[in-house]
Design an enzyme around this catalytic site. Structure first.
Site, PDB file in Angstrom:
ATOM      1  CD  GLU A  96      54.787 105.638  78.110  1.00  0.00           C
ATOM      2  OE1 GLU A  96      55.978 105.955  77.930  1.00  0.00           O
ATOM      3  OE2 GLU A  96      54.319 104.534  77.724  1.00  0.00           O
ATOM      4  CD  GLU A  97      53.486 101.453  76.267  1.00  0.00           C
ATOM      5  OE1 GLU A  97      54.212 101.791  75.318  1.00  0.00           O
ATOM      6  OE2 GLU A  97      53.910 100.845  77.259  1.00  0.00           O
ATOM      7  CG  HIS A 139      57.635  97.681  74.176  1.00  0.00           C
ATOM      8  ND1 HIS A 139      57.380  98.599  73.194  1.00  0.00           N
ATOM      9  CD2 HIS A 139      57.345  98.301  75.338  1.00  0.00           C
ATOM     10  CE1 HIS A 139      56.970  99.739  73.737  1.00  0.00           C
ATOM     11  NE2 HIS A 139      56.949  99.573  75.049  1.00  0.00           N
ATOM     12  CG  HIS A 159      52.570 104.074  81.238  1.00  0.00           C
ATOM     13  ND1 HIS A 159      52.269 102.936  80.532  1.00  0.00           N
ATOM     14  CD2 HIS A 159      53.915 104.205  81.179  1.00  0.00           C
ATOM     15  CE1 HIS A 159      53.387 102.397  80.059  1.00  0.00           C
ATOM     16  NE2 HIS A 159      54.401 103.150  80.444  1.00  0.00           N
ATOM     17  CG  ASP A 194      57.903 104.037  81.953  1.00  0.00           C
ATOM     18  OD1 ASP A 194      57.856 102.796  81.921  1.00  0.00           O
ATOM     19  OD2 ASP A 194      57.256 104.763  81.180  1.00  0.00           O
TER      20      ASP A 194
END
Length: 350
Positions: free
Chosen positions: A227-228, A328, A76, A248
């Site tokens: 995706e998030e 993140h 993504h 990922d």
């Protein structure tokens, strides 16, 4: 099947270069058109057919002989970010997060506010009343999106001043990725999740082109853009696909064995176990290729391929990725992680 390390240097260099280019394109989830256009153009430049999906992702055909046993590789290009939720009377902006953006990781970061019709503006995401010489409670305040705000780099002192600039609720807030590649091969940046994997898939496509390889089975790449927020991979699966693998980030942290220099093979995450036969096959491919790998269980993770299964597609599924530390947040990986992921892809698909 094993290849010398230097055989992959040209592809690892390419992955690092393309990842850096993509990281420079802001693409918080919901605001991804520019990044998706770049992805489409790059796959087409390598000679592969690419098209936009209805949701704005990119679907790429890498070729392959067996179209009844297709492999679907998902990565993504949408990232974390923010959106203006209100404008304060002081001229500061209240932000709501897009995806899992954490205010603790975002504090003091430079941002770009993308308005709908009136251009871009710069600012900084700060704790409200951020001067430590003024705010006696500075150390004790919990950092949340309610206690932090965007300070615009404009002469604004009221809500009306901000509105005159054309800034309004729903405008996108992009956080500076601060990308750096060190001499020792580390890549540090916000949003390596998952733009580093898009770079790796471009590297795999270049490997196929340069070596004039047609995979035995049909191989597709789907670069998703939601995706998030959990629904990136829930559509656009071509007919004949029997297996889907998310490419990922691999998690790095206490309790896990993976490092930034390895490829991670996930056996289970918060959504449950991945297909045992796929996990086993990935391990066998890593060994065959001499790829440095780790197998881990991720406690707080979900992937595109799980969205594919939840949407009702009857496929086997797996998850791999270069090891990424500080997910993140301000993330870090290494060119060796990219190379080992590329090796795994080559070995598994071969």
């Amino acid at each position: 099947m094993a290849r010398k390390k230097n055989d992959f240097k040209v592809y690892t260099d390419f992955i690092m270069e393309k990842s850096k280019e993509l990281l420079s394109i802001d693409s918080p989830t919901g605001y991804t058109d520019d990044a998706a256009a770049w992805v489409k153009k790059e796959f087409e430049a390598l000679g592969f057919k690419a098209s936009f999906t209805g949701k704005g992702g990119v679907l790429v055909e890498l070729g392959g002989k067996d179209k009844k046993n297709g492999l679907f590789l998902e990565a993504h290009t949408d990232t974390l970010g923010g959106m203006v939720s209100s404008i304060k009377g002081t001229g500061r902006l209240v932000v709501t997060p897009l995806g899992g953006m954490n205010a603790n990781n975002a504090e003091t970061e430079n941002v770009r506010i993308v308005t709908k019709f009136d251009g871009d503006y710069e600012g900084t995401f700060q704790l409200t009343n951020a001067s430590i010489h003024v705010n006696g409670e500075y150390n004790d305040i919990k950092r949340t999106f309610d206690t932090c705000e965007v300070v615009l780099d404009e002469d604004v002192n009221s809500k009306e001043d901000v509105e005159k600039l054309g800034i309004s609720v729903g405008d996108i807030v992009c956080f500076d990725p601060c990308t750096r590649i060190t001499k020792s091969g580390y890549i540090k940046s916000r949003f390596l999740d998952d733009k580093f994997s898009v770079g790796i898939l471009l590297g795999y496509a270049k490997y196929l082109k340069d070596n004039k390889i047609t995979p035995k089975r049909a191989v597709y790449v789907h670069v998703t853009v939601f995706e998030e927020v959990g629904h990136g991979g829930c559509a656009s699966v071509p007919e004949g696909v029997t297996e889907a693998i998310s490419v990922d980030m691999g998690c790095v942290g206490e309790g896990l064995t993976c490092t930034e220099r390895q490829v991670s093979i996930c056996s289970k995450d918060s959504g449950g176990p991945y297909a045992y036969s796929v996990v086993k096959g990935l391990i066998e491919a890593a060994k065959k290729m001499g790829a440095d790998y780790a197998v881990d269980v991720y406690p707080h993770y979900g992937s595109d391929v799980e969205a594919t299964l939840r949407a009702g597609f009857d496929v086997k599924h797996g998850l791999i990725g270069a090891g990424v530390y500080a997910s993140h947040g301000y993330e870090r990986s290494h060119r060796d992680g990219a190379e080992n992921t590329l090796k795994l892809l080559i070995g598994y698909i071969d």
